[in-house]
Write an enzyme that holds these catalytic residues in place. Structure first.
Site, PDB file in Angstrom:
ATOM      1  N   ASP A 183      -4.276  -7.918  -3.157  1.00  0.00           N
ATOM      2  CA  ASP A 183      -4.950  -8.066  -1.858  1.00  0.00           C
ATOM      3  C   ASP A 183      -4.929  -9.568  -1.586  1.00  0.00           C
ATOM      4  O   ASP A 183      -5.505 -10.346  -2.353  1.00  0.00           O
ATOM      5  CB  ASP A 183      -6.386  -7.519  -1.984  1.00  0.00           C
ATOM      6  CG  ASP A 183      -7.336  -8.063  -0.920  1.00  0.00           C
ATOM      7  OD1 ASP A 183      -6.859  -8.590   0.100  1.00  0.00           O
ATOM      8  OD2 ASP A 183      -8.567  -7.959  -1.117  1.00  0.00           O
ATOM      9  N   ASN A 225       4.189 -12.138  -0.148  1.00  0.00           N
ATOM     10  CA  ASN A 225       4.025 -13.529   0.298  1.00  0.00           C
ATOM     11  C   ASN A 225       2.555 -13.964   0.271  1.00  0.00           C
ATOM     12  O   ASN A 225       1.982 -14.351   1.302  1.00  0.00           O
ATOM     13  CB  ASN A 225       4.585 -13.692   1.705  1.00  0.00           C
ATOM     14  CG  ASN A 225       6.051 -13.309   1.757  1.00  0.00           C
ATOM     15  OD1 ASN A 225       6.778 -13.481   0.778  1.00  0.00           O
ATOM     16  ND2 ASN A 225       6.489 -12.785   2.892  1.00  0.00           N
ATOM     17  N   TRP A 226       1.975 -13.907  -0.892  1.00  0.00           N
ATOM     18  CA  TRP A 226       0.563 -14.278  -1.098  1.00  0.00           C
ATOM     19  C   TRP A 226       0.299 -15.704  -0.604  1.00  0.00           C
ATOM     20  O   TRP A 226       1.007 -16.629  -0.983  1.00  0.00           O
ATOM     21  CB  TRP A 226       0.256 -14.189  -2.598  1.00  0.00           C
ATOM     22  CG  TRP A 226      -1.093 -14.695  -2.998  1.00  0.00           C
ATOM     23  CD1 TRP A 226      -2.284 -14.315  -2.488  1.00  0.00           C
ATOM     24  CD2 TRP A 226      -1.373 -15.651  -4.039  1.00  0.00           C
ATOM     25  NE1 TRP A 226      -3.312 -14.973  -3.145  1.00  0.00           N
ATOM     26  CE2 TRP A 226      -2.776 -15.797  -4.095  1.00  0.00           C
ATOM     27  CE3 TRP A 226      -0.580 -16.392  -4.931  1.00  0.00           C
ATOM     28  CZ2 TRP A 226      -3.403 -16.662  -4.996  1.00  0.00           C
ATOM     29  CZ3 TRP A 226      -1.196 -17.246  -5.827  1.00  0.00           C
ATOM     30  CH2 TRP A 226      -2.596 -17.375  -5.854  1.00  0.00           C
ATOM     31  N   ALA A 277      -1.464 -16.293   7.028  1.00  0.00           N
ATOM     32  CA  ALA A 277      -2.604 -16.992   7.614  1.00  0.00           C
ATOM     33  C   ALA A 277      -2.925 -18.286   6.855  1.00  0.00           C
ATOM     34  O   ALA A 277      -3.399 -19.253   7.451  1.00  0.00           O
ATOM     35  CB  ALA A 277      -3.817 -16.070   7.593  1.00  0.00           C
ATOM     36  N   GLU A 285       0.816  -1.219   0.000  1.00  0.00           N
ATOM     37  CA  GLU A 285       0.000   0.000   0.000  1.00  0.00           C
ATOM     38  C   GLU A 285       0.849   1.269   0.000  1.00  0.00           C
ATOM     39  O   GLU A 285       0.437   2.294  -0.519  1.00  0.00           O
ATOM     40  CB  GLU A 285      -0.986  -0.004   1.185  1.00  0.00           C
ATOM     41  CG  GLU A 285      -0.377   0.011   2.576  1.00  0.00           C
ATOM     42  CD  GLU A 285       0.121  -1.359   3.051  1.00  0.00           C
ATOM     43  OE1 GLU A 285       0.084  -2.311   2.271  1.00  0.00           O
ATOM     44  OE2 GLU A 285       0.569  -1.440   4.205  1.00  0.00           O
ATOM     45  N   CYS A 324       0.881 -17.064   2.155  1.00  0.00           N
ATOM     46  CA  CYS A 324       1.939 -17.679   2.977  1.00  0.00           C
ATOM     47  C   CYS A 324       1.925 -17.223   4.422  1.00  0.00           C
ATOM     48  O   CYS A 324       2.857 -17.497   5.174  1.00  0.00           O
ATOM     49  CB  CYS A 324       3.305 -17.363   2.376  1.00  0.00           C
ATOM     50  SG  CYS A 324       3.463 -18.019   0.722  1.00  0.00           S
ATOM     51  N   GLN A 347      -2.988  -8.795   6.261  1.00  0.00           N
ATOM     52  CA  GLN A 347      -2.858  -7.860   5.126  1.00  0.00           C
ATOM     53  C   GLN A 347      -4.196  -7.365   4.593  1.00  0.00           C
ATOM     54  O   GLN A 347      -4.420  -6.168   4.440  1.00  0.00           O
ATOM     55  CB  GLN A 347      -2.026  -8.521   4.014  1.00  0.00           C
ATOM     56  CG  GLN A 347      -1.568  -7.529   2.941  1.00  0.00           C
ATOM     57  CD  GLN A 347      -2.317  -7.701   1.620  1.00  0.00           C
ATOM     58  OE1 GLN A 347      -3.212  -8.522   1.503  1.00  0.00           O
ATOM     59  NE2 GLN A 347      -1.949  -6.915   0.628  1.00  0.00           N
ATOM     60  N   GLU A 348      -5.123  -8.276   4.275  1.00  0.00           N
ATOM     61  CA  GLU A 348      -6.377  -7.841   3.655  1.00  0.00           C
ATOM     62  C   GLU A 348      -7.212  -6.959   4.590  1.00  0.00           C
ATOM     63  O   GLU A 348      -7.704  -5.898   4.201  1.00  0.00           O
ATOM     64  CB  GLU A 348      -7.216  -9.068   3.244  1.00  0.00           C
ATOM     65  CG  GLU A 348      -8.587  -8.662   2.739  1.00  0.00           C
ATOM     66  CD  GLU A 348      -9.345  -9.774   2.012  1.00  0.00           C
ATOM     67  OE1 GLU A 348      -9.574 -10.842   2.615  1.00  0.00           O
ATOM     68  OE2 GLU A 348      -9.705  -9.565   0.843  1.00  0.00           O
ATOM     69  N   GLU A 349      -7.365  -7.405   5.813  1.00  0.00           N
ATOM     70  CA  GLU A 349      -8.214  -6.660   6.753  1.00  0.00           C
ATOM     71  C   GLU A 349      -7.639  -5.264   7.001  1.00  0.00           C
ATOM     72  O   GLU A 349      -8.383  -4.274   7.080  1.00  0.00           O
ATOM     73  CB  GLU A 349      -8.362  -7.411   8.076  1.00  0.00           C
ATOM     74  CG  GLU A 349      -9.214  -8.687   7.984  1.00  0.00           C
ATOM     75  CD  GLU A 349      -8.404  -9.942   7.705  1.00  0.00           C
ATOM     76  OE1 GLU A 349      -7.193  -9.818   7.431  1.00  0.00           O
ATOM     77  OE2 GLU A 349      -8.976 -11.059   7.763  1.00  0.00           O
ATOM     78  N   ASN A 362      -9.488 -13.354   1.170  1.00  0.00           N
ATOM     79  CA  ASN A 362     -10.286 -14.510   1.530  1.00  0.00           C
ATOM     80  C   ASN A 362     -11.288 -14.698   0.392  1.00  0.00           C
ATOM     81  O   ASN A 362     -11.609 -13.742  -0.303  1.00  0.00           O
ATOM     82  CB  ASN A 362     -11.036 -14.209   2.830  1.00  0.00           C
ATOM     83  CG  ASN A 362     -11.690 -15.439   3.413  1.00  0.00           C
ATOM     84  OD1 ASN A 362     -12.744 -15.870   2.938  1.00  0.00           O
ATOM     85  ND2 ASN A 362     -11.077 -16.021   4.411  1.00  0.00           N
TER      86      ASN A 362
HETATM   87  N1  AR6 Z   1       2.659  -5.568   2.149  1.00  0.00           N
HETATM   88  C1  AR6 Z   1       3.423  -6.609   1.733  1.00  0.00           C
HETATM   89  N2  AR6 Z   1       3.429  -7.808   2.326  1.00  0.00           N
HETATM   90  C2  AR6 Z   1       2.646  -7.991   3.395  1.00  0.00           C
HETATM   91  C3  AR6 Z   1       1.818  -6.967   3.909  1.00  0.00           C
HETATM   92  C4  AR6 Z   1       1.845  -5.705   3.236  1.00  0.00           C
HETATM   93  N3  AR6 Z   1       1.100  -4.690   3.649  1.00  0.00           N
HETATM   94  N4  AR6 Z   1       1.152  -7.444   4.976  1.00  0.00           N
HETATM   95  C5  AR6 Z   1       1.551  -8.716   5.130  1.00  0.00           C
HETATM   96  N5  AR6 Z   1       2.454  -9.065   4.191  1.00  0.00           N
HETATM   97  P1  AR6 Z   1      -1.664 -12.774   4.959  1.00  0.00           P
HETATM   98  P2  AR6 Z   1      -2.633 -15.072   3.343  1.00  0.00           P
HETATM   99  C6  AR6 Z   1       3.119 -10.369   4.013  1.00  0.00           C
HETATM  100  O1  AR6 Z   1      -1.441 -13.709   6.086  1.00  0.00           O
HETATM  101  O2  AR6 Z   1      -1.666 -16.045   3.891  1.00  0.00           O
HETATM  102  C7  AR6 Z   1      -6.807 -12.752   5.772  1.00  0.00           C
HETATM  103  O3  AR6 Z   1      -7.612 -13.062   6.884  1.00  0.00           O
HETATM  104  C8  AR6 Z   1       3.474 -11.048   5.320  1.00  0.00           C
HETATM  105  O4  AR6 Z   1       4.710 -11.766   5.116  1.00  0.00           O
HETATM  106  O5  AR6 Z   1      -2.542 -11.596   5.156  1.00  0.00           O
HETATM  107  O6  AR6 Z   1      -2.933 -15.090   1.882  1.00  0.00           O
HETATM  108  C9  AR6 Z   1      -7.584 -12.882   4.492  1.00  0.00           C
HETATM  109  O7  AR6 Z   1      -8.902 -12.392   4.619  1.00  0.00           O
HETATM  110  C10 AR6 Z   1       2.326 -12.009   5.520  1.00  0.00           C
HETATM  111  O8  AR6 Z   1       2.682 -13.099   6.336  1.00  0.00           O
HETATM  112  O9  AR6 Z   1      -2.211 -13.536   3.631  1.00  0.00           O
HETATM  113  C11 AR6 Z   1      -7.563 -14.368   4.278  1.00  0.00           C
HETATM  114  O10 AR6 Z   1      -8.550 -15.010   5.059  1.00  0.00           O
HETATM  115  C12 AR6 Z   1       2.047 -12.437   4.107  1.00  0.00           C
HETATM  116  O11 AR6 Z   1       2.219 -11.230   3.347  1.00  0.00           O
HETATM  117  C13 AR6 Z   1      -6.187 -14.771   4.778  1.00  0.00           C
HETATM  118  O12 AR6 Z   1      -5.803 -13.738   5.692  1.00  0.00           O
HETATM  119  C14 AR6 Z   1       0.686 -13.032   3.895  1.00  0.00           C
HETATM  120  O13 AR6 Z   1      -0.305 -12.189   4.429  1.00  0.00           O
HETATM  121  C15 AR6 Z   1      -5.179 -14.793   3.657  1.00  0.00           C
HETATM  122  O14 AR6 Z   1      -3.971 -15.258   4.166  1.00  0.00           O
END
Ligand code: AR6
Length: 512
Positions: free
Chosen positions: A288, A419-420, A424, A278, A422, A305-307, A291
């Site tokens: 993004d 880290n898409w 949650a 962002e 990777c 990240q998303e929230e 979920n």
């Molecule tokens: N910019 C770059 N990288 C980031 C950022 C950012 N602002 N924030 C986090 N990261 P995660 P998922 C990295 O866990 O595994 C939500 O509840 C950081 O290394 O949000 O795809 C959704 O609604 C982090 O560990 O994504 C879904 O239910 C990694 O990106 C679920 O989480 C992954 O971020 C998606 O989980």
């Protein structure tokens, strides 16, 4: 001021392709309403846009499953709070409750409960009251005397601002919804007052909740309190000065899976250990990490990240009003959503950190040049093998659908990602990075990858990208190696995916 980016590899970030520069040779376009594109205001558009049609359009004859069921719809009826046994229009009760003075959080709770009668005994508004207990007397007075009355008026303007039914963006369909920031603000004010019928919980397993009730209710937690600060800040800003721009929400589905058979070269990449999507992704297509119910736990306890992105850009929350669950080959592109807040921390340490002035330019259609794509990875369970072909293909198609742009083929802005899947969702960082590299290369986009503080991952991704580009290896070569890695893994070989690929091609895993 932000510290300079210190640790990065690959292409300098300034050399990647950005919007609007990369589109400068394209002719300006206008909205054209069609079966696929619903525009909620008059064309040609004025500033601020004028709702279209001018008068509220009766929607009771429409198939409810194709449209958002609006709180002001005559078909929305509830038992009369005063006269047992009598049925009244829900909007009448909402109007009389929100026309009143609401001097404190308990009065506001009563107003919301007057048309959410079922929840009288269930909703405690614990976070809501605790927020107002903790805030300063000035903040409280400002909210109840100034901001809240304006929010009430804004919510009640619904029938004059959103005059036609909002289409649902349904599964496996290509659909676009175009809406003004003012209409979005009005709908969000309604979500705040929990006026959407039947939208306190997920509906029929396919439509996310949109009313803010779950944010207000306990058990008390600091994440929700900080989220409330973001929300109150948004409403303070827009009730002081209503933004006049436009937002578009575009649901896209991928029906062609043959792309995967083509062999293409890998595109350029910037990899950085510092930076966030962002803050540093201006002009790029920003990921993004979603979920399948867009926004994930944004109205609950979720705070990754998303929230966080949805909280600092609350117009994104609106996507939940009309976006059905994303299927394996669906994504949602949100263009023009403004950022209102800064934040610090992450997850449990997340804090609202003051006002953010979004200085992004607008396109000729009145949208900020901020393009965010909601792409949901698979949640990797312990029993899953994420290297299995069907799992890899699922992620490849999702990422390709997110990155490809059917309207422009060349000169697309870079993808800004990380880290898409990777965090949650527990995916393997090497695998997901390669999948995104393959998808971006096919979609003809460069890539900007933020490793979120992980230095060694930054080195590794830069190295593998360097090897793939300098050796002229193609996406098909790499996909074949991912398949072989799966067999090796089954035989108990514990090498990392990147090292496996590099050594398989007879190359050294040396420093770049
Ligand atoms: N910019 C770059 N990288 C980031 C950022 C950012 N602002 N924030 C986090 N990261 P995660 P998922 C990295 O866990 O595994 C939500 O509840 C950081 O290394 O949000 O795809 C959704 O609604 C982090 O560990 O994504 C879904 O239910 C990694 O990106 C679920 O989480 C992954 O971020 C998606 O989980």
């Amino acid at each position: 001021s932000k510290p300079a980016k210190t640790y990065w590899k690959g292409e300098p970030i300034k050399d990647l392709r950005y919007a609007p520069d990369c589109f400068k040779d394209e002719a300006p376009i206008e909205w054209r309403a069609s079966h696929e594109t619903k525009v909620m205001f008059e064309i040609p558009q004025s500033e601020p846009p004028t709702p279209y049609p001018r008068e509220y359009f009766e929607q009771s004859h429409l198939d409810k499953s194709n449209f958002v069921f609006m709180p002001c719809s005559p078909a929305s009826e509830i038992p009369c709070p005063q006269t047992p046994g009598k049925i009244v229009r829900r909007w009448k009760v909402i109007e009389s409750s929100l026309h009143q003075d609401l001097p404190g959080s308990f009065e506001l709770q009563d107003a919301i409960l007057s048309y959410n009668f079922h929840y009288r005994k269930k909703w405690d508004f614990e976070n809501f009251h605790s927020y107002f207990k903790k805030c300063s007397p000035n903040e409280r007075t400002d909210f109840f005397n100034t901001v809240l009355p304006k929010m009430q008026r804004l919510a009640l303007q619904l029938p004059s601002l959103c005059t036609q039914p909002l289409p649902m963006l349904k599964r496996n369909q290509n659909r676009k919804l175009v809406i003004s920031q003012q209409q979005a603000a009005c709908l969000l004010a309604n979500a705040f007052f929990c006026t959407f019928p039947g939208r306190n919980f997920r509906q029929r397993g396919v439509i996310p909740d949109i009313n803010f009730s779950s944010l207000f209710n306990g058990p008390s937690c600091s994440r929700k309190i900080e989220k409330l600060k973001c929300i109150f800040h948004y409403f303070k800003r827009i009730t002081e000065k209503m933004p006049t721009g436009v937002l578009s929400f575009n649901r896209r589905t991928l029906d062609n899976t043959l792309w995967l058979k083509d062999s293409v070269d890998f595109t350029k990449m910037h990899v950085s250990c510092d930076g966030t999507i962002e803050d540093d992704g201006r002009g790029m297509l920003q990921a993004d990490f979603a979920n399948k119910y867009v926004g994930g736990g944004v109205l609950g306890r979720g705070c990754v990240q998303e929230e966080i992105r949805f909280m600092i850009c609350p117009e994104m929350i609106l996507s939940r009003l009309f976006t059905e669950v994303l299927e394996d080959r669906d994504i949602l592109i949100m263009k023009g959503c403004e950022r209102f807040s800064n934040y610090a921390g992450y997850s449990d340490s997340f804090k609202w950190n003051g006002n953010h002035v979004d200085t992004t330019e607008r396109d000729c259609l009145g949208r900020l040049w901020t393009e965010v794509v909601a792409m949901d990875a698979v949640r990797v369970k312990r029993t899953d093998n994420q290297f299995a072909e069907h799992m890899v293909n699922r992620e490849l198609h999702k990422a390709f659908c997110a990155f490809v742009d059917p309207e422009h083929n060349d000169n697309l802005p870079a993808v800004c990602t990380g880290n898409w899947g990777c965090g949650a969702f527990g995916g393997d960082k090497h695998l997901k990075a390669l999948i995104q590299m393959i998808a971006a290369s096919h979609a003809k986009r460069e890539m900007c990858y933020f490793t979120f503080g992980d230095n060694s991952l930054c080195d590794e991704i830069a190295k593998i990208n360097y090897v793939l580009c300098s050796e002229g290896l193609s996406t098909v070569d790499v996909l074949n190696k991912i398949r072989e890695f799966r067999h090796q893994e089954l035989l108990g070989n514990k090498k990392s995916l990147f090292k496996f690929i590099v050594t398989e091609f007879g190359l050294g895993w040396k420093d770049v």
